[in-house]
Motif scaffolding. Structure first.
Motif, short mmCIF file in Angstrom:
data_model
loop_
_atom_site.label_atom_id
_atom_site.label_comp_id
_atom_site.label_asym_id
_atom_site.label_seq_id
_atom_site.Cartn_x
_atom_site.Cartn_y
_atom_site.Cartn_z
N PHE A 60 52.39 108.92 -21.95
CA PHE A 60 51.76 109.21 -23.24
C PHE A 60 52.45 110.38 -23.93
N GLY A 61 53.21 111.17 -23.19
CA GLY A 61 54.01 112.23 -23.77
C GLY A 61 53.25 113.48 -24.17
N VAL A 62 51.99 113.61 -23.76
CA VAL A 62 51.20 114.80 -24.11
C VAL A 62 51.75 116.01 -23.36
N ALA A 63 52.02 117.08 -24.07
CA ALA A 63 52.70 118.23 -23.46
C ALA A 63 51.77 119.10 -22.62
N GLU A 64 50.55 119.35 -23.09
CA GLU A 64 49.66 120.30 -22.42
C GLU A 64 48.69 119.60 -21.48
#
Length: 355
Positions: free
Chosen positions: A292-296
């Protein structure tokens, strides 16, 4: 024909909602009342895709909160506009659209990041393998196909052109066009467009077929970053705080589940979800999912992912930077993973209720 400079500067104007449009009496949230919190959240999905809320629901992370699908969208700006006007209870879009919406005095808050760019999840700008296009300057007079105008894809294109040193007049010769995501690869191969913006499963499927190469990617431009957030109206958050907390925390758990679970298992789960909902969708592209590429952690919002767009939109003249307070754009108050961490929660009570 190529858009004029003035047209290009009308970035995200489809989000030009007045405060009255989302004022008292519209964005109430499905079934909310003064006596009880809604337990049903209306939302828009994406054909052939499993969104994080849908995954969270299937995993049981939404507990007693139910999702009510009201249709599909192919546009983030349209999705958050639907949430702002009370047609749905939450919507997601790239953070520039969220900033633009808030700049129009729309009483909404970003509550959790839900997608981003990393080495696995990114949007690429692809040309045919034998295309003469090799640089930003080669894009003059060329057509760039993307899912919607005034959103993430157009913003990345603008940044790419600017960093290459193109003037506003030169950049105006590049023509962004709306092409449905499922048709973008075909449009490129049939030479109806010169550049195709492809992400996720559609990107990987096209790459597996071969015959295309990247001109650039958003990951190359900005590195790993959370790119989009789900928003809810201030009124919905005021009236349904427990429901919002269950939803946001559940989505955050789904993000972490997807990180910790073998990819094949995630793909299998999402495939089952699509089959069970019975909308006659193709599950084949799901096998290309990577991240999903969510950083945090758990989708927590740091503020920097929104500040990027506050600065960029202000520089373009699309918003008045002086009217934007970063702390009013988002909150981690409803994300259990954010307990004890700095957020905009402290200002939430003061900034809600302005509708």
């Amino acid at each position: 024909m190529a858009p004029t400079a003035s047209t290009r500067r009308q970035f995200l104007t489809l989000l030009g909602l007045s405060a009255a449009a989302v004022g008292c009496g519209t964005a109430l949230g499905g079934g909310s009342s003064t006596t009880g919190q809604t337990k049903t959240l209306r939302y828009q999905g994406w054909a052939g895709t499993v969104t994080l809320p849908e995954l969270a629901a299937d995993l049981g992370y939404l507990e007693d909160v139910k999702l009510e699908w009201v249709g599909n969208t192919i546009s983030g700006p349209q999705d958050i506009q639907s949430a702002a006007t009370g047609q749905t209870d939450f919507g997601g879009a790239f953070n520039g659209a969220v900033v633009k919406l808030a700049a129009n005095n729309t009483p909404v808050k970003a509550v959790i990041s839900y997608y981003g760019a990393d080495e696995h999840a990114y949007n690429g700008y692809y040309v045919l393998a034998d295309s003469p296009i090799r640089s930003a300057r080669d894009l003059a007079g060329k057509k760039v196909g993307m899912n919607t105008l005034g959103a993430h894809a157009e913003a990345m294109l603008d940044i790419f052109l600017r960093r290459a040193g193109l003037s506003a007049a030169e950049a105006s010769r590049v023509e962004p066009l709306v092409v449905p995501p499922v048709n973008t690869e075909q449009s490129l191969r049939q030479k109806q467009i010169d550049v195709a913006v492809l992400g996720g499963i559609l990107r990987d499927k096209a790459l597996a077929t071969g015959g295309i190469r990247p001109l650039f990617t958003d990951f190359q431009l900005l590195g790993a970053f959370s790119a989009g957030t789900f928003v809810m109206t201030d009124r919905f958050l005021d009236r349904n705080p427990d429901t919002a907390r269950t939803f946001v925390t559940g989505v955050g758990k789904a993000i972490e589940w997807s990180r910790a679970t073998p990819r094949d298992e995630v793909v299998s789960r999402m495939t089952d979800i699509v089959k069970k909902r019975g909308r006659n969708e193709d599950t084949g592209p799901l096998k290309y999912w990577r991240s999903f590429g969510v950083a945090e952690k758990a989708g927590l919002i740091t503020g920097k992912e929104l500040q990027l767009w506050v600065d960029w939109l202000a520089e373009r003249g699309d918003i008045d930077k002086g009217r934007i307070k970063l702390s009013e754009l988002y909150t981690n108050e409803f994300n259990a993973a954010g307990a004890g961490r700095p957020s905009a929660a402290a200002s939430a009570s003061a900034t809600r209720g302005r509708s």
